[in-house]
Design a protein around this motif. Structure first.
Motif, PDB file in Angstrom:
ATOM      1  N   SER A  93      33.247 -30.567  12.348  1.00 26.09           N
ATOM      2  CA  SER A  93      32.718 -31.718  13.052  1.00 26.09           C
ATOM      3  C   SER A  93      33.000 -31.569  14.545  1.00 26.09           C
ATOM      4  O   SER A  93      34.069 -31.087  14.922  1.00 26.09           O
ATOM      5  CB  SER A  93      33.387 -32.990  12.514  1.00 26.09           C
ATOM      6  OG  SER A  93      32.918 -34.131  13.181  1.00 26.09           O
ATOM      7  N   LEU A 309      21.728 -31.996  -0.442  1.00 18.88           N
ATOM      8  CA  LEU A 309      21.379 -32.897   0.650  1.00 18.88           C
ATOM      9  C   LEU A 309      20.070 -33.584   0.291  1.00 18.88           C
ATOM     10  O   LEU A 309      19.101 -32.925  -0.105  1.00 18.88           O
ATOM     11  CB  LEU A 309      21.207 -32.135   1.963  1.00 18.88           C
ATOM     12  CG  LEU A 309      22.394 -31.280   2.430  1.00 18.88           C
ATOM     13  CD1 LEU A 309      22.045 -30.547   3.707  1.00 18.88           C
ATOM     14  CD2 LEU A 309      23.629 -32.124   2.619  1.00 18.88           C
ATOM     15  N   MET A 320      25.016 -36.398   1.432  1.00 17.60           N
ATOM     16  CA  MET A 320      25.541 -35.120   0.966  1.00 17.60           C
ATOM     17  C   MET A 320      26.319 -35.335  -0.320  1.00 17.60           C
ATOM     18  O   MET A 320      27.233 -36.160  -0.387  1.00 17.60           O
ATOM     19  CB  MET A 320      26.443 -34.477   2.017  1.00 17.60           C
ATOM     20  CG  MET A 320      27.081 -33.174   1.558  1.00 17.60           C
ATOM     21  SD  MET A 320      28.199 -32.457   2.782  1.00 17.60           S
ATOM     22  CE  MET A 320      27.010 -31.845   3.962  1.00 17.60           C
ATOM     23  N   LEU A 331      25.478 -37.440   6.259  1.00 25.23           N
ATOM     24  CA  LEU A 331      25.486 -36.384   7.259  1.00 25.23           C
ATOM     25  C   LEU A 331      25.382 -37.050   8.617  1.00 25.23           C
ATOM     26  O   LEU A 331      24.301 -37.414   9.073  1.00 25.23           O
ATOM     27  CB  LEU A 331      24.326 -35.426   7.016  1.00 25.23           C
ATOM     28  CG  LEU A 331      24.402 -34.101   7.761  1.00 25.23           C
ATOM     29  CD1 LEU A 331      25.654 -33.331   7.386  1.00 25.23           C
ATOM     30  CD2 LEU A 331      23.170 -33.267   7.468  1.00 25.23           C
ATOM     31  N   TYR A 370      25.775 -27.366  10.748  1.00 27.12           N
ATOM     32  CA  TYR A 370      27.012 -28.058  10.382  1.00 27.12           C
ATOM     33  C   TYR A 370      27.930 -27.166   9.558  1.00 27.12           C
ATOM     34  O   TYR A 370      28.959 -27.606   9.062  1.00 27.12           O
ATOM     35  CB  TYR A 370      26.700 -29.343   9.610  1.00 27.12           C
ATOM     36  CG  TYR A 370      25.982 -29.101   8.293  1.00 27.12           C
ATOM     37  CD1 TYR A 370      26.684 -29.042   7.091  1.00 27.12           C
ATOM     38  CD2 TYR A 370      24.610 -28.926   8.254  1.00 27.12           C
ATOM     39  CE1 TYR A 370      26.039 -28.805   5.897  1.00 27.12           C
ATOM     40  CE2 TYR A 370      23.952 -28.689   7.072  1.00 27.12           C
ATOM     41  CZ  TYR A 370      24.676 -28.634   5.885  1.00 27.12           C
ATOM     42  OH  TYR A 370      24.024 -28.394   4.697  1.00 27.12           O
ATOM     43  N   MET A 390      29.843 -30.291  10.970  1.00 26.45           N
ATOM     44  CA  MET A 390      29.467 -31.259   9.965  1.00 26.45           C
ATOM     45  C   MET A 390      30.384 -32.444  10.087  1.00 26.45           C
ATOM     46  O   MET A 390      31.423 -32.368  10.703  1.00 26.45           O
ATOM     47  CB  MET A 390      29.604 -30.572   8.613  1.00 26.45           C
ATOM     48  CG  MET A 390      29.719 -31.305   7.339  1.00 26.45           C
ATOM     49  SD  MET A 390      31.165 -32.120   6.939  1.00 26.45           S
ATOM     50  CE  MET A 390      30.529 -33.238   5.745  1.00 26.45           C
TER      51      MET A 390
END
Length: 400
Positions: A93, A309, A320, A331, A370, A390
């Protein structure tokens, strides 16, 4: 076998029967198969020496890594397999936003099929199916594609030869050659009671999966065809005889062979993600988060970590799931595209780990990464973009 820095790791021992001198190699990134040709005769042997396993099984699945290990190297006699290098695919992330596309030639982005890292096929509801690149301009058009459903459907896919497979206006399934000069009928519609809605080419088997609907009875089914176009399997009911599908509008396959379907009206009022094993046994149906909260499933795909997804038209999010149908996260899009954006279609590029997301409201496509790849032994990133990412937020985030 060497590592990327030229250090010797092992001999990849090959012992087929008869005389064999390895001369040529080709590695299939989708199936992890190694094709080895002989210089002494006309023999080709095929090996698979990369296994996929959960590396951190005791951690939160939203942050777990999946390890691709070069540990099962074929050996002879009683020799112990040698341990090679390891590579981790990680969720990080925040996500990395690539430049978005504003397409010309379509009014909405109902479905996307990746061809290469910078070329995709995109379709809308109005019989428009076109090939485009990262500029968004049409490179080629298909003139006889079928009209899409109001809520969208996955009417095209791309095989390993970069050939387009699509549903035409007569509901035959056609194949367009890589050079886009020759169109052939791959599967001819012979039963007017069943209408094909979505297609997906399986990288692992070379089969074609087709989601079909019988509007008279309100039932759906998934059919499997081999590379010759012969019907080899029909998935329609669970082991109790209850129907599995109603309107299967998008279809894909997970790394373990599961068939993953977005069913728009699973229970007449709400949809579901319906997952069966490759053999057809029903594994689970996902109906939203929290369970039973309602789902309008649209575009669907799986990634290199076997996540599912799915676009949810009810909450305007991408959800997700893990491979067993457990909700992991929305997401989270930290850098939101400008303007109105409602995620409708998804396509995951296994080579670049880019996720292409098309909008239902307009002709915008945004591209995210991601997933990041790093060396498991040195914990260093290989050459490439510095940040892939992500999120693991559990709150719904509107894409506006």
């Amino acid at each position: 076998m060497l590592d990327r820095d030229g250090q010797f790791l092992s001999h990849l021992l090959i012992t087929p029967s008869g005389k064999f001198t390895p001369c040529s190699l080709s590695y299939d990134v989708n199936t992890h198969r190694l094709w080895v040709g002989s210089g002494g005769n006309n023999t080709v042997v095929i090996y698979r020496y990369i296994t996929r396993q959960d590396a951190l099984t005791d951690l939160n699945p939203a942050t777990a890594d999946v390890m691709e290990s070069l540990s099962e190297i074929p050996t002879t006699g009683t020799e112990t397999p040698q341990q090679g290098n390891q590579c981790l695919l990680k969720l990080m992330s925040p996500p990395e936003l690539h430049p978005s596309l504003t397409l010309t030639g379509v009014d909405r982005c109902y479905h996307i099929s990746c061809v290469t890292s910078d070329r995709v096929w995109v379709s809308d509801r109005e019989n428009n199916l076109m090939l485009t690149d990262t500029t968004g301009v049409p490179l080629h058009r298909v003139e006889d594609s079928c009209r899409g459903l109001y809520r969208g459907n996955g009417l095209h896919t791309v095989n390993s030869e970069s050939e387009l497979i699509y549903i035409d206006r007569k509901y035959n399934i056609n194949k367009l050659s890589k050079d886009m000069k020759t169109t052939t009928t791959f599967i001819e519609r012979t039963d007017s009671t069943w209408e094909p809605l979505c297609v997906y080419w399986s990288p692992s088997t070379g089969d074609l999966l087709v989601g079909m609907c019988n509007y008279r009875t309100g039932t759906g089914k998934v059919t499997r065809y081999n590379q010759s176009g012969q019907l080899t399997q029909t998935i329609q009911n669970d082991n109790t005889g209850r129907r599995l599908y109603s309107v299967p509008c998008y279809i894909t396959e997970n790394n373990n062979g599961d068939v993953v379907v977005s069913d728009l009206y699973k229970d007449d009022v709400s949809g579901a993600v319906v997952v069966t094993e490759r053999g057809g046994r029903h594994r689970f149906s996902y109906t939203g988060h929290p369970s039973g909260s309602g789902l309008w499933p649209c575009g669907i795909c799986t990634d290199a970590l076997s996540h599912i997804l799915v676009c949810n038209g009810r909450t305007i999010t991408v959800q997700m799931l893990d491979r067993d149908g457990q909700f992991l996260s929305h997401l989270l899009i930290i850098i939101r595209p400008s303007g109105i954006f409602s995620p409708q279609s998804l396509s995951y590029d296994v080579n670049t780990h880019r996720l292409w997301v098309g909008s239902w409201y307009n002709k915008t496509v945004v591209i995210y990464r991601y997933i990041t790849r790093q060396d498991a032994l040195t914990d260093e990133h290989p050459p490439g973009p510095a940040v892939d990412a992500m999120s693991s937020s559990t709150q719904a985030v509107e894409w506006r």
